[in-house]
Design an enzyme around this catalytic site. Sequence first.
Site, PDB file in Angstrom:
ATOM      1  N   GLU A 248     -14.998  15.538 -42.052  1.00 27.85           N
ATOM      2  CA  GLU A 248     -14.537  14.995 -43.327  1.00 27.85           C
ATOM      3  C   GLU A 248     -13.479  13.930 -43.087  1.00 27.85           C
ATOM      4  OE1 GLU A 248     -14.381  17.189 -47.400  1.00 27.85           O
ATOM      5  OE2 GLU A 248     -12.360  17.332 -46.552  1.00 27.85           O
TER       6      GLU A 248
ATOM      7  N   LYS B  26     -20.835  15.290 -56.712  1.00 30.01           N
ATOM      8  CA  LYS B  26     -20.153  15.983 -57.812  1.00 30.01           C
ATOM      9  C   LYS B  26     -20.499  15.348 -59.157  1.00 30.01           C
ATOM     10  CE  LYS B  26     -15.891  17.373 -55.390  1.00 30.01           C
ATOM     11  NZ  LYS B  26     -14.427  17.160 -55.394  1.00 30.01           N
TER      12      LYS B  26
ATOM     13  N   HIS C 178     -26.355  33.149 -25.231  1.00 25.53           N
ATOM     14  CA  HIS C 178     -27.672  33.749 -25.429  1.00 25.53           C
ATOM     15  C   HIS C 178     -28.424  33.089 -26.577  1.00 25.53           C
ATOM     16  CE1 HIS C 178     -26.942  37.007 -22.537  1.00 25.53           C
ATOM     17  NE2 HIS C 178     -25.683  36.860 -22.917  1.00 25.53           N
TER      18      HIS C 178
END
Length: 546
Positions: free
Chosen positions: A356, A507, A387
Site C-alpha cells: 500500500e 469504494k 512443506h
Amino acid sequence: MTASKKLTGCQAWKALAAHRRNWKLHLRDLFAGDPGRGERMTAEAVGLFLDYSKNFVTDETLKLLLRLAEETGLRGRIEALFRGEKINLTENRAALHVALRSPKGTSIVVDGENVVPQVHDVLDRMAAFAVQVRSGSWKGHSGKGIRNVVNIGIGGSDLGPVMAYEALKYYSDRSLTFRFVSNIDGTDFAEAVQDLDAAETLFIVASKTFTTLETMTNASTARAWLLQGFKGDEKAVAKHFVAVSTNTAEVAKFGIDTANMFGFWNWVGGRYSMDSAIGLSTMLAIGPDNFRDMLAGFHAMDVHFRTAPFGVNLPVLMGLLTIWYNNFFAAETVAVLPYEQYLKRFPAYLQQLTMESNGKRVTLDGMEVDYQTSPIYWGEPGTNGQHSFYQLIHQGTKLIPCDFIAFVEPLHPLGRHHDLLMANVFAQAEALAFGRTLEEVTSEGIPAWLAPHKVFEGNRPSNTILAQRLTPETLGKLVALYEHSVFTQSAIWNINPFDQWGVELGKVLAQRVITELESREEPELGHDSSTNAMIRRYRKFRERME
C-alpha cells in the site's frame, strides 16, 4: 529529461545497470573467493543482527547502491521525515509515525506545535483505561467485569493490532479473550461473538473518521448484538464500547461516551498506526509497561535509521537490496519467512505496509515512472512453508529473494524443538544459496535419468535477521526496520509511500452497486456487460431466497 527519468538517468543507476549486465557470479563463487565474506557482510544494531552475505553483492555493488542512495537524496528525505515536514505531498501532511514513539521530553514540531506531549497524553489515558479493564475495576452495564475484547477496524486499524496481539501473545493476559473483526462479510462478526457473553464484552471501534463503511457496518451490528443481550437498554452502549477516532460528533451519536474516545492525528497513516491509539487492544492484552517497551523498540530503530552511516544502516541496506533485485534482476516478490510461530501474521501485516505504501505508478511530481516500484511481499512461518512453497523457491524458475527471521532464545523451550527450528533456518538459507550440483548428485550414485530432478541450482539470495528473543521491544524494532526499509525504497523511487488513492475507486463504485443490489425496482444498469450480468444474476438468486 522528464521527472520520471531522473532516477534512471542518474550516474549511479547507470553504473548499477552496467554492473548488472556484467554480473555472472554464483554465490558459490562469491564465498569461495572471499573466505571472510560470511562474517564481513553483516551489520548489527539495537539488538538485531543482519547477515546479508548470501546476496548478489560485491564490495563494488554495495558502493554503487550506497552512491544511489546519496545521489537520490535519501539523507535529506530522512531528515524531512523526522523534522515533520509535509512529505505526504498529495494530502499536504507530515508523516510522523516516529513521533508516536518519541520519549517524553523530546520535541517534534508540526505546524509550529510540539506534538510529543499530545502523544503522551493519549498514551497515559490509554494506560489508565487498560489498568481499569485488566484489573476488573471497569464494570460493564450489568456490573460484571470485562472478559472479552473485540477490536473492530479494517486495514491499518486491524492488521497491526491482529499482528501485534499474535506476536506478543506470550505476554498477554490470558484471562482476557481477544477477537478481531474487519471483513464486511457477516461471517467475520458472527464467528467472533458466537461464544461471547454481551455482559462481559468490550468493543473497540477503530476508525479515524468514524465513517469507514466496513468498520461502521460491523460496529452497528455489534451495537445491535449488545442491545439484544441487554433487552434494548441503550445505556449499555457507553459501558461496552470505546472509540479510537477523531470524530467526536459521530462517536457521541453512536452512544459512546466521548471520555472513552482515544484520538490520533492526520499525520498518522493507517498502516503506520499500530503504536498509536489504534494499538489500544494491544495495550489491553499485554499491559501498559510492555506496550511502552514496544514503543522503546520502535524508537531505538528510528534513532539508528536517522543517525547510522548508510553502510551499516539496517533499513537502508535492506531497502537498497530490494531495489537491486526489483529493478535490476526483475525479481517480482520478496518472501518473508519468520521462524517463530508467534509471528504468523507478520507477513500479512507487511503486505499492507509495503504494497500500500510503494504500490505507486507516478512520482512525487506526477510523472509516470519508467521503472518497477514495490515488489509483492508474502510469506508464512517456517517450517510450515518448507512443506508447501519452498519447492518453487528452490527449484522453480522465479527469482525470489527471502528474508529469514529467527530468534536465538525460544519463548517455549521444549526439548529439541528450538534447535531443530534453528537448524532449518540455517540449512534453508545455505541450500538456497549453494544448492546441489549435478556432479554432487551423481557422485552419490543417483541414476542418470533421476539426477537432473535432484539438482538444486542454488544462487537464491536471502537475508537472515537474528534477534535474541521475541519481546515487545524486539517487535517494535522489527516493525520499524521494515517501515524504514519501505521509506528508503520510496525515496529512491521518488514516490509517495503515505497515500493510497488506489483504494478509493472501488469504494466509490461499491456505493453505486449497493444501491442497485438493494433496489426494490429493477435498476437501470450502466456498467460494463460483465458487471451488469453479475448484478442481475445476484438479484435473481436473492429474489428466490426471499
